[in-house]
Scaffold this active site. Structure first.
Site, PDB file in Angstrom:
ATOM      1  N   PHE A 174       0.843  -1.191   0.000  1.00 60.87           N
ATOM      2  CA  PHE A 174       0.000   0.000   0.000  1.00 60.87           C
ATOM      3  C   PHE A 174       0.882   1.247   0.000  1.00 60.87           C
ATOM      4  O   PHE A 174       1.936   1.268   0.641  1.00 60.87           O
ATOM      5  CB  PHE A 174      -0.916  -0.006   1.227  1.00 60.87           C
ATOM      6  CG  PHE A 174      -2.002   1.019   1.155  1.00 60.87           C
ATOM      7  CD1 PHE A 174      -3.112   0.811   0.354  1.00 60.87           C
ATOM      8  CD2 PHE A 174      -1.912   2.198   1.867  1.00 60.87           C
ATOM      9  CE1 PHE A 174      -4.112   1.769   0.269  1.00 60.87           C
ATOM     10  CE2 PHE A 174      -2.899   3.159   1.796  1.00 60.87           C
ATOM     11  CZ  PHE A 174      -4.010   2.948   0.992  1.00 60.87           C
ATOM     12  N   ARG A 186     -12.302  -4.198  -7.088  1.00 61.84           N
ATOM     13  CA  ARG A 186     -12.209  -5.050  -5.907  1.00 61.84           C
ATOM     14  C   ARG A 186     -13.615  -5.390  -5.394  1.00 61.84           C
ATOM     15  O   ARG A 186     -14.437  -4.494  -5.173  1.00 61.84           O
ATOM     16  CB  ARG A 186     -11.415  -4.375  -4.796  1.00 61.84           C
ATOM     17  CG  ARG A 186      -9.967  -4.132  -5.139  1.00 61.84           C
ATOM     18  CD  ARG A 186      -9.149  -3.787  -3.905  1.00 61.84           C
ATOM     19  NE  ARG A 186      -9.727  -2.687  -3.134  1.00 61.84           N
ATOM     20  CZ  ARG A 186      -9.199  -2.202  -2.015  1.00 61.84           C
ATOM     21  NH1 ARG A 186      -8.093  -2.730  -1.525  1.00 61.84           N
ATOM     22  NH2 ARG A 186      -9.768  -1.196  -1.374  1.00 61.84           N
ATOM     23  N   ASP A 225       1.603  -5.053   8.059  1.00 62.36           N
ATOM     24  CA  ASP A 225       0.413  -4.231   7.877  1.00 62.36           C
ATOM     25  C   ASP A 225      -0.785  -5.180   7.863  1.00 62.36           C
ATOM     26  O   ASP A 225      -0.900  -6.034   6.985  1.00 62.36           O
ATOM     27  CB  ASP A 225       0.529  -3.464   6.553  1.00 62.36           C
ATOM     28  CG  ASP A 225      -0.641  -2.546   6.293  1.00 62.36           C
ATOM     29  OD1 ASP A 225      -1.752  -2.826   6.771  1.00 62.36           O
ATOM     30  OD2 ASP A 225      -0.470  -1.546   5.563  1.00 62.36           O
TER      31      ASP A 225
END
Length: 409
Positions: A130, A381, A207
Site C-alpha cells: 500500500f 475489488r 500491515d
C-alpha cells in the site's frame, strides 16, 4: 447458469450461521443500496454503534465532562487494545494499543525498529505494498541514510518467502509487508517470512489493514515483532477511525517510538521537565487519545467476539469462492480476469477482477446501488464483509456488473 447461481446463493444464505448479524447493521429507510461489496475499504455501521455514540455524547461527554478522563477514558487505548488483541489478533494482553492513524503508527513503529538495529542500513519492502507503507519508509530512509531493498511482487501471487530469503542479510534492520495484499488479496506466509528475517537478526513488521477482523491472525505464535492495522474496514470503526499498533512484549524495553508526547510519559499528569517513556505498550502513545472515535469499536468487538473469527473466516472463503464462481461463469467470457489467488489458503477477504476500462464502470455501478471499489490499473475489488453481506447481495451486485460488461464488449 443464472438460475443455478441464484439457487446456490439462496442455499448458502439459508445455511449461513452468521446470517442473524446482518440485521444489526444500519440500512437507511429508502436507501437505494442494492449490493455493498466494499467492506474491505469501509465497513458498514452497526445499530449498536449509533446507540453507543448517542449515549456517550449525552451521558458520558455531556454528563461527566472532564471527569470522564478519570472514569476510564485514559485507559481505553490499552483496554480496547487488549480486547482487540484477544478477539482478532492472537495477541496476549499488554502488546496492542489503539492510537493515531495507520500512517502515523507505521512511522512510529518503523522508526523505532530501525533505531533499535543500529549499524544496519537496509530495509526490505515490496513494490506492490500500500502506498502509505512505501511512502513512510521512503521518508525514513531518506532522513536516516538507509537503503531500501525493493522486492518486485506479482499482484496475483504476492510476497513469497523465497523472495525475502534472496535479499535479506546481516545488514537488514527491518522487513515490512502486508498480511493481505490490498490489490489482489494475497495472504502472505507470515510465520515463514518471520523465521527467515529473524535468522538474519532483522525485525519484522506487518500491515494488517486488510486482514484484521476478516482473517485469523496469530501475532504471538507467528513471532511478529511489530504490526499496524486500521479499524474502519472489517472492524467497522467508521471513517477515519483510529488505528492499532502491536509491539511484542520482549521488545518493549528496547524499541522506543520517536513521537514523544505527554500520553507516552511515565507520569502524564506530573507534567515535569524531560521525557521519560512509560513502560510497556503505553510508551507507544503520544497525544490525547481519540476517545469519541473509539466508541464504535466497543460495539463491533462485542459482535466479533460473539461470532468468532474462525466462523467469520469460513464465511469469507465461501463468499469469495462464490465470487470466483460467478466471475468464471459470467465475466471471464467477456475478458474479465481474476487477479486474486484461487487457493483458499492464500486468499484474503476480497477478490480483484481486472479488465481494461473498468474505471468507467464505477459510476454506473454506484448509480445502480452496487458499490465495489476501484484500484488502478483496471482493478475492481469485490470485498464482501462476512458479518454484513449475504450471498444474494453478491449475486445481485455481480448481475449488474455482468450486464455492464456485456453492454461494453
Amino acid at each position: 447458469m443464472s438460475d443455478l447461481l441464484l439457487a446456490r446463493a439462496a442455499a448458502l444464505d439459508a445455511a449461513d450461521p452468521l446470517a442473524q448479524h446482518r440485521d444489526r447493521f444500519i440500512t437507511p429507510e429508502g436507501s437505494d443500496l442494492l449490493s455493498y461489496l466494499d467492506g474491505n475499504s469501509l465497513g458498514r455501521p452497526l445499530e449498536a454503534t449509533a446507540r453507543l455514540m448517542d449515549e456517550f455524547i449525552r451521558d458520558q461527554w455531556g454528563g461527566r465532562l472532564i471527569r470522564g478522563w478519570t472514569d476510564g477514558w485514559l485507559e481505553w487505548p490499552l483496554t480496547l487494545g487488549d480486547r482487540l488483541g484477544a478477539v482478532a489478533l492472537g495477541a496476549a494482553a499488554g502488546q496492542t494499543v489503539i492510537a493515531d492513524s495507520t500512517t502515523v503508527l507505521i512511522y512510529k513503529l518503523a522508526r523505532a525498529a530501525v533505531d533499535a538495529r543500529p549499524g544496519r542500513r537496509k530495509v526490505v519492502l515490496d513494490t506492490d505494498n500500500f502506498p502509505t507503507d512505501r511512502y513512510v519508509l521512503e521518508g525514513i530512509a531518506a532522513s536516516h541514510d538507509l537503503t531500501l531493498t525493493w522486492i518486485s511482487t506479482d499482484p496475483g501471487t504476492g510476497i513469497q518467502p523465497s523472495q525475502v530469503a534472496d535479499v535479506i542479510d546481516e545488514d537488514t534492520a527491518l522487513v515490512l509487508f502486508s498480511h493481505v495484499a490490498y490489490r489482489s488479496g494475497w495472504l502472505a506466509d507470515v510465520a515463514e517470512i518471520n523465521r527467515i528475517a529473524h535468522e538474519a537478526g532483522a525485525l519484522t513488521m506487518w500491515d494488517l489493514c486488510h486482514s484484521a477482523g476478516s482473517v485469523p491472525i496469530s501475532l504471538d505464535d507467528w513471532g511478529v515483532d511489530l504490526a499496524v492495522g486500521c479499524t474502519y474496514k472489517y472492524l467497522n470503526g467508521g471513517p477515519g477511525a483510529p488505528a492499532f499498533a502491536y509491539l511484542r512484549r520482549e521488545l518493549q524495553d528496547s524499541v522506543r517510538q520517536p513521537i514523544q508526547g505527554w500520553m507516552g510519559h511515565r507520569a502524564s499528569f506530573e507534567m515535569g521537565h524531560g521525557y521519560e517513556a512509560a513502560s510497556g505498550i503505553r510508551g507507544m502513545l503520544s497525544g490525547t487519545p481519540p476517545i469519541l472515535a473509539m466508541v464504535p469499536l466497543h460495539a463491533n468487538l462485542d459482535m466479533l467476539a460473539e461470532a468468532g473469527i474462525e466462523a467469520v473466516r469460513a464465511k469469507s472463503l465461501l463468499l469469495t469462492g462464490y465470487v470466483l464462481e460467478i466471475a468464471d461463469a459470467w465475466l471471464a467470457p467477456h475478458g474479465v480476469e481474476v487477479v486474486s489467488p484461487r487457493e483458499a489458503e492464500r486468499r484474503g477477504g476480497h477478490v480483484t477482477l481486472r479488465r481494461a476500462g473498468f474505471e468507467q464502470f464505477l459510476e454506473p455501478l454506484w448509480d445502480s446501488g452496487v458499490i465495489p471499489d476501484y484500484r488502478r490499473p483496471d482493478g475492481l475489488r469485490i470485498g464482501p464483509a462476512p458479518l454484513s453481506t449475504s450471498f444474494a447481495e453478491v449475486y445481485q451486485g455481480l448481475s449488474v456488473l455482468r450486464d455492464l460488461v456485456e453492454k461494453h464488449r
